[in-house]
Write a protein that holds these residues in place. Structure first.
Motif, PDB file in Angstrom:
ATOM      1  N   THR A  72     -32.608-130.094 102.870  1.00 48.47           N
ATOM      2  CA  THR A  72     -33.804-129.230 102.777  1.00 48.47           C
ATOM      3  C   THR A  72     -34.940-129.740 103.658  1.00 48.47           C
ATOM      4  O   THR A  72     -36.080-129.282 103.531  1.00 48.47           O
ATOM      5  CB  THR A  72     -34.283-129.146 101.318  1.00 48.47           C
ATOM      6  OG1 THR A  72     -34.575-130.468 100.849  1.00 48.47           O
ATOM      7  CG2 THR A  72     -33.233-128.517 100.429  1.00 48.47           C
ATOM      8  N   ALA A  73     -34.645-130.685 104.534  1.00 46.89           N
ATOM      9  CA  ALA A  73     -35.678-131.215 105.418  1.00 46.89           C
ATOM     10  C   ALA A  73     -36.094-130.159 106.436  1.00 46.89           C
ATOM     11  O   ALA A  73     -35.446-129.121 106.608  1.00 46.89           O
ATOM     12  CB  ALA A  73     -35.181-132.474 106.118  1.00 46.89           C
ATOM     13  N   SER A  74     -37.178-130.431 107.146  1.00 43.97           N
ATOM     14  CA  SER A  74     -37.695-129.531 108.178  1.00 43.97           C
ATOM     15  C   SER A  74     -37.664-130.238 109.526  1.00 43.97           C
ATOM     16  O   SER A  74     -37.945-131.438 109.614  1.00 43.97           O
ATOM     17  CB  SER A  74     -39.138-129.104 107.863  1.00 43.97           C
ATOM     18  OG  SER A  74     -39.194-128.390 106.649  1.00 43.97           O
ATOM     19  N   ALA A  75     -37.317-129.463 110.547  1.00 41.80           N
ATOM     20  CA  ALA A  75     -37.357-129.960 111.922  1.00 41.80           C
ATOM     21  C   ALA A  75     -38.635-129.451 112.575  1.00 41.80           C
ATOM     22  O   ALA A  75     -38.971-128.273 112.471  1.00 41.80           O
ATOM     23  CB  ALA A  75     -36.139-129.490 112.701  1.00 41.80           C
ATOM     24  N   VAL A  76     -39.341-130.347 113.256  1.00 43.22           N
ATOM     25  CA  VAL A  76     -40.634-130.011 113.834  1.00 43.22           C
ATOM     26  C   VAL A  76     -40.659-130.446 115.293  1.00 43.22           C
ATOM     27  O   VAL A  76     -40.195-131.547 115.632  1.00 43.22           O
ATOM     28  CB  VAL A  76     -41.787-130.693 113.068  1.00 43.22           C
ATOM     29  CG1 VAL A  76     -43.133-130.282 113.661  1.00 43.22           C
ATOM     30  CG2 VAL A  76     -41.729-130.361 111.587  1.00 43.22           C
ATOM     31  N   VAL A  77     -41.201-129.583 116.140  1.00 43.88           N
ATOM     32  CA  VAL A  77     -41.449-129.908 117.542  1.00 43.88           C
ATOM     33  C   VAL A  77     -42.945-129.719 117.780  1.00 43.88           C
ATOM     34  O   VAL A  77     -43.473-128.629 117.573  1.00 43.88           O
ATOM     35  CB  VAL A  77     -40.634-129.022 118.496  1.00 43.88           C
ATOM     36  CG1 VAL A  77     -40.998-129.316 119.945  1.00 43.88           C
ATOM     37  CG2 VAL A  77     -39.147-129.232 118.271  1.00 43.88           C
ATOM     38  N   VAL A  78     -43.605-130.807 118.188  1.00 44.40           N
ATOM     39  CA  VAL A  78     -45.042-130.765 118.470  1.00 44.40           C
ATOM     40  C   VAL A  78     -45.233-130.819 119.977  1.00 44.40           C
ATOM     41  O   VAL A  78     -44.698-131.707 120.647  1.00 44.40           O
ATOM     42  CB  VAL A  78     -45.778-131.932 117.791  1.00 44.40           C
ATOM     43  CG1 VAL A  78     -47.266-131.859 118.094  1.00 44.40           C
ATOM     44  CG2 VAL A  78     -45.547-131.905 116.287  1.00 44.40           C
ATOM     45  N   LEU A  79     -46.002-129.853 120.499  1.00 48.88           N
ATOM     46  CA  LEU A  79     -46.236-129.745 121.939  1.00 48.88           C
ATOM     47  C   LEU A  79     -47.712-129.995 122.222  1.00 48.88           C
ATOM     48  O   LEU A  79     -48.539-129.075 122.140  1.00 48.88           O
ATOM     49  CB  LEU A  79     -45.828-128.358 122.441  1.00 48.88           C
ATOM     50  CG  LEU A  79     -44.353-127.983 122.240  1.00 48.88           C
ATOM     51  CD1 LEU A  79     -44.149-126.500 122.411  1.00 48.88           C
ATOM     52  CD2 LEU A  79     -43.481-128.753 123.217  1.00 48.88           C
TER      53      LEU A  79
ATOM     54  N   PRO B  26     -42.682-133.146 124.557  1.00 49.69           N
ATOM     55  CA  PRO B  26     -42.706-132.759 123.132  1.00 49.69           C
ATOM     56  C   PRO B  26     -42.397-133.934 122.218  1.00 49.69           C
ATOM     57  O   PRO B  26     -41.644-134.850 122.572  1.00 49.69           O
ATOM     58  CB  PRO B  26     -41.615-131.680 123.053  1.00 49.69           C
ATOM     59  CG  PRO B  26     -40.715-131.943 124.202  1.00 49.69           C
ATOM     60  CD  PRO B  26     -41.580-132.496 125.293  1.00 49.69           C
ATOM     61  N   VAL B  27     -42.999-133.892 121.040  1.00 46.55           N
ATOM     62  CA  VAL B  27     -42.743-134.877 119.997  1.00 46.55           C
ATOM     63  C   VAL B  27     -41.776-134.244 119.002  1.00 46.55           C
ATOM     64  O   VAL B  27     -42.095-133.220 118.387  1.00 46.55           O
ATOM     65  CB  VAL B  27     -44.044-135.304 119.297  1.00 46.55           C
ATOM     66  CG1 VAL B  27     -43.744-136.280 118.170  1.00 46.55           C
ATOM     67  CG2 VAL B  27     -45.010-135.918 120.300  1.00 46.55           C
TER      68      VAL B  27
END
Length: 1009
Positions: free
Chosen positions: A224-231, A88-89
């Protein structure tokens, strides 16, 4: 039993081979269908754009979790989804603002972290390791003078206005980056391309490329940032079973954690594969069911021929004391054993054929599987084959012994035509059901072949009667050869069997050839419509003039090209807007896609644009106006557009405060680079209920000391108003005379006729009706009022939801393009590799960057690489096998019946019939049944195409345009018919010649020949 089988080796081999073919059809269908499913998986996973296969899971920080990091989101990834994904990224993303230089307005900026990001960037300096360190793009560093060590302040956004203010996040530049082109990593989320580009939605503030920092920067900042997981999808672990499980787990994750944003990428991939598998389940059985029915028919006919040769054996068994059941066991054992021997042969042949077909049709490297579905298919083949043999033997087992001892079966003993009646009834019901749409499923798949069998059976009943009548007529006229041939066709069962088999085989072959060509024609038509031209080159031209100049550059080198700018609205149901040079557009687009389109409707007016130089406007203005209910006097305004496409207005005179008056004007226009004169406007007070009526005269209008040519004929566009309001311009010598009629506080305008208003447009589909006036999204990202001058079914590239405008006309108004959303393309009439390479070289020499090249052939290839494309190609194989099978039947029937034919012909020779007449009669007998069967088969193929082709899917995802064309491909139908006729007639002629060579006078006495 074994001695009897050894005695008739030829029949045993024939029965075993035909039984093997039935088993081959039964086994091949599920094996090849599984291979097609694997190929679909490969296309959707391995060969697809990584953007369409990666799954992104995101979560925005909240007041309760202001320090959320992507690791917490990664812990929620289901095991099924992780099993089909690569590493994952992990990323953080914060959209804020940044003032690039002191005194500049803040521009939008995205601060990001992304795992292993420096491995996909060319970094000058160092990669961010600690909190507060940041990489900036090389373009931004040059544009804003950012050097290593520079400090950037990014304000932190609050959740509510009641939250305490947070200090700006201080970021220190530790290096610059240039993006390495790696679509599998960036997944259409490239961080560059925004530097210095005006943002239309943000007052044209210059854009800033994304800033990359370490994840530690987000630990206690930017709440207010967003956490993202790219699979990213792992093609090596994604299977037909694991991928649906992963999609289901992603859906459960979203249901259990609604705060997460989980895209539907995996489900989209699974649905696409499922759609293709559904088509495979229709097309592959359709093709193989046709061939299997023919195989069963052939098995039935070959078994009938074998039973006829065993009539005396059955009679002797009965005379020696065997009961009817004992004789049945004796006969069926000799027939069923070869059928059983053919099953393993058919199984092996099916696997071999599947391997060969996979290599020729499907992508390389897909796994070879033998699904469990072959077990019921193989058992079904066994049951059908045994049943066919039993039905073939049943009439003989019911005959009395005295009839069995006769050398020729009595016509009354031929058995009741129950099976034939059943076939005919099923065919009629099937045709009616398909025509009305009431029949689907396996019965629908079998209907075209049942129709051919029914026609063949009816012809086998009718042709012998016609042949007998013809024989009697020939006898009366003394035409011996015709009489002998007619009586042979009427008397011999082999002729009837050949007629049935030839009809069905021809129907399958011609239907397959027609289906493949019709499908290819529809795929080609859709590819042409969706691409628009043979080759489409996407370029990086910044504005409309440079895009048109690029087309001119290619034209100067002899390369036909059309400039095209296309913008798609964000709403899927909205129409795309395409702007082009109409004349060039029609020249390079595929002819079928522009048929019926009138490019003259978009032709530019004869009036050339009026360019105003830099300087002040001077003139003498007089007026005679009546103003009602307005306190502010009206003003005279020049409307202009800048070279960058911006609208600009200059108020040059106040028409008051007296109702009549005049004055000399000398006003600045603020057009340092020159402007295009768009029109003149009388601006009123804007007060509801106010009115302005009267005349205004403008004399000696000049800009920068140069007279403005506004008094010529045709300079001003006529304006019509239903309510009588407006601004009418007439010329008197060198003066402009303006008739003013304004109401309700609205401004009134007159426009230069260099650009039609509203802009003429051609629309497609249900966007609008001819004559409608509407506002559409234009290639600048704004709105343009257009008048629909023509409505067509579809527009190239825009299909059934499009608006076509004149790019030269838009360029006169504004040369700007919304480069963030508008596709800038050059359409080429020649898609050959040499022509495309030459065009790329010419553009490169001119300094025009080429982003992408797409051809119609590539688009058509995508449709070919689908379940429909692969499945329909199988129809050609089925047709070829059907013809081969028909040839084998001709050979088997000749082998089993040549002795009787030779004996009869020898008797005719003894009776005084000449050798030539005997030869002509034999050739006529063999060729007539084949010729009639070929003609009937071609007719059945056309009827089958009419009833069955609409039920076959040509595309994975259907489209409204172009409408599917199921009309027969007459060249393919004719070529296939001629080919089948040539092959089978040649075989029949060769067999007739072989039998004729064995005709000796001694054969009339029963001596061997």
């Amino acid at each position: 039993m074994w001695a009897a089988l050894r005695h008739r080796r030829g029949q045993v081999i024939a029965l075993a081979l035909v039984s093997a073919l039935v088993a081959t059809c039964a086994v091949f269908a599920p094996v090849f269908a599984r291979s097609v499913d694997q190929a679909l998986l490969r296309v959707h996973v391995t060969e697809a754009d990584p953007v369409t296969t990666a799954t992104a899971i995101s979560r925005t920080r909240t007041a309760q979790e202001p320090t959320l990091l992507p690791g917490a989101v990664a812990d929620l990834v289901p095991a099924e989804l992780a099993a089909v994904s690569e590493e994952p990224v992990l990323a953080m993303r914060y959209a804020g603002q940044l003032s690039p230089q002191r005194g500049k307005k803040p521009s939008p900026v995205v601060v990001r972290s992304r795992s292993a990001v420096c491995d996909h960037l060319e970094v000058t300096g160092s990669c961010p390791q600690a909190a507060g360190e940041v990489l900036v793009s090389q373009a931004d560093a040059q544009a804003w003078g950012w050097e290593r060590g520079a400090r950037l302040a990014v304000p932190q956004t609050k959740f509510t206005r009641f939250d305490p203010d947070r200090p700006d996040v201080e970021l220190t530049v530790v290096g610059t980056y240039t993006v390495v082109d790696d679509p599998s990593y960036w997944l259409s989320d490239r961080p560059d391309g925004k530097s210095g580009v005006p943002q239309p939605d943000l007052d044209n503030l210059p854009g800033i490329d994304d800033l990359f920092t370490a994840e530690a920067t987000f630990a206690d900042a930017m709440p207010t940032a967003s956490a993202v997981v790219v699979l990213p999808l792992d093609p090596d672990t994604a299977t037909l079973d694991s991928l649906p499980a992963a999609a289901a787990s992603a859906e459960r994750l979203h249901e259990e954690h609604p705060e997460l944003g989980v895209d539907e990428t995996t489900r989209t991939v699974v649905d696409g594969i499922a759609t293709g598998r559904g088509q495979t389940a229709v097309i592959v059985p359709f093709v193989m069911v046709q061939l299997a029915l023919l195989s069963v028919l052939v098995l039935f006919l070959v078994a009938q021929a074998a039973v006829d040769q065993r009539r005396h054996d059955v009679a002797l068994a009965r005379l020696r004391g065997r009961s009817r059941s004992g004789a049945r066991r004796l006969l069926l054992t000799e027939l069923v054993v070869p059928v059983l021997l053919g099953l393993p042969i058919g199984f092996a042949v099916a696997l071999l054929v599947a391997v060969l077909v996979r290599r020729s049709m499907l992508p390389e490297g897909i796994p070879f599987e033998i699904p469990l579905a072959i077990v019921p298919w193989l058992l079904g083949a066994l049951v059908v084959s045994v049943l066919a043999v039993h039905l073939a033997a049943r009439p003989v087992l019911r005959e009395p012994v005295n009839d069995l001892l006769r050398s020729v079966r009595p016509s009354a003993a031929a058995g009741a035509p129950v099976a034939e009646v059943v076939v005919v009834v099923l065919a009629v019901l099937g045709v009616a059901g398909l025509a009305t749409g009431a029949l689907t499923g396996p019965a629908a798949l079998a209907t075209p072949t049942l129709l051919a069998i029914a026609v063949g059976v009816l012809a086998a009943r009718l042709v012998p009667r016609l042949a007998a009548r013809r024989a009697r007529s020939a006898m009366r006229r003394g035409r011996v050869a015709a009489a002998v041939a007619g009586h042979a066709i009427a008397r011999r069962p082999a002729a009837r069997r050949v007629l049935v088999v030839t009809t069905v085989a021809t129907a399958i072959a011609v239907f397959g050839a027609n289906a493949v060509v019709v499908a290819d024609r529809n795929r080609q038509a859709r590819a042409e419509l969706e691409t628009g031209a043979p080759a489409v080159v996407t370029v990086d031209s910044p504005d409309a003039p440079s895009l048109m100049a690029a087309a001119d550059t290619l034209a100067d080198r002899g390369i036909a090209a059309a400039p095209v700018a296309m913008i798609h609205p964000r709403a899927d149901e909205a129409a795309a807007t395409m702007a082009t040079d109409p004349e060039r557009f029609v020249e390079v687009a595929h002819p079928q896609t522009v048929r019926g389109l009138d490019p003259d409707l978009l032709t530019l007016p004869e009036q050339e644009p009026i360019t105003l130089p830099a300087g002040d406007a001077t003139a003498r203005v007089s007026w005679d106006l009546t103003v009602a209910a307005g306190e502010e006097p009206p003003t005279l305004v020049l409307d202009m557009t800048t070279p960058d496409g911006d609208d600009r207005s200059a108020r040059i005179a106040t028409l008051g405060p007296r109702a009549t008056g005049s004055r000399s004007i000398d006003e600045r226009l603020f057009c340092s680079d020159g402007c295009r004169l768009a029109g003149v406007r009388v601006s009123t007070s804007g007060v509801a209920g106010s009115e302005v009526r009267g005349t205004v005269t403008v004399s000696d209008l000049a800009v920068g000391g140069r007279p403005v040519p506004v008094t010529g004929e045709g300079v001003w566009a006529s304006v019509e108003s239903a309510d009588g309001t407006g601004l009418t311009v007439t010329t008197k010598g060198e003066d402009l005379h303006l008739d003013v009629a304004a109401a309700d506080g609205a401004d009134v305008s007159a426009y230069i006729a260099d650009v039609p208003r509203p802009m003429p447009a051609i629309v497609s589909g249900g966007v609008a009706q001819q004559g409608d006036v509407l506002r559409v999204l234009d290639v600048t990202g704004g709105q343009t009022e257009v008048r629909v001058d023509e409505r067509v079914a579809a527009l190239p590239a825009a299909t059934d939801r499009g608006v076509l405008l004149s790019l030269p006309a838009l360029a006169r108004v504004t040369g700007a393009l919304d480069t963030t959303r508008t596709e800038r393309q050059l359409w080429l009439a020649d898609a050959s590799p040499a022509a495309v390479a030459e065009a790329e070289q010419v553009l490169d020499d001119a300094g025009i960057a080429v982003r992408h090249v797409r051809t119609t052939a590539e688009a058509d290839g995508v449709y070919d690489q689908s379940a429909s494309g692969w499945g329909l190609q199988l129809a050609l194989l089925g047709g070829a096998l059907a013809v081969v099978l028909a040839g084998i039947v001709l050979l088997i029937l000749a082998i089993t019946g040549w002795r009787a034919a030779v004996r009869d012909l020898a008797a005719l020779r003894v009776s005084g019939v000449g050798h030539r007449s005997v030869g002509r009669a034999l050739r006529t007998e063999h060729l007539t049944s084949v010729a009639v069967g070929v003609v009937l088969g071609a007719v059945c193929a056309l009827a089958g195409s009419w009833i069955a082709l609409p039920a076959l899917p040509f595309f994975t995802s259907p489209a409204a345009v172009p409408a599917l064309d199921h009309a027969p491909a007459w060249p393919a139908v004719g070529a296939a018919t001629v080919a089948v006729a040539a092959i089978l007639l040649l075989i029949a002629w060769a067999l007739a010649l072989g039998v004729l060579r064995r005709v000796r006078l001694s054969a009339a006495k029963g001596e061997p020949t």
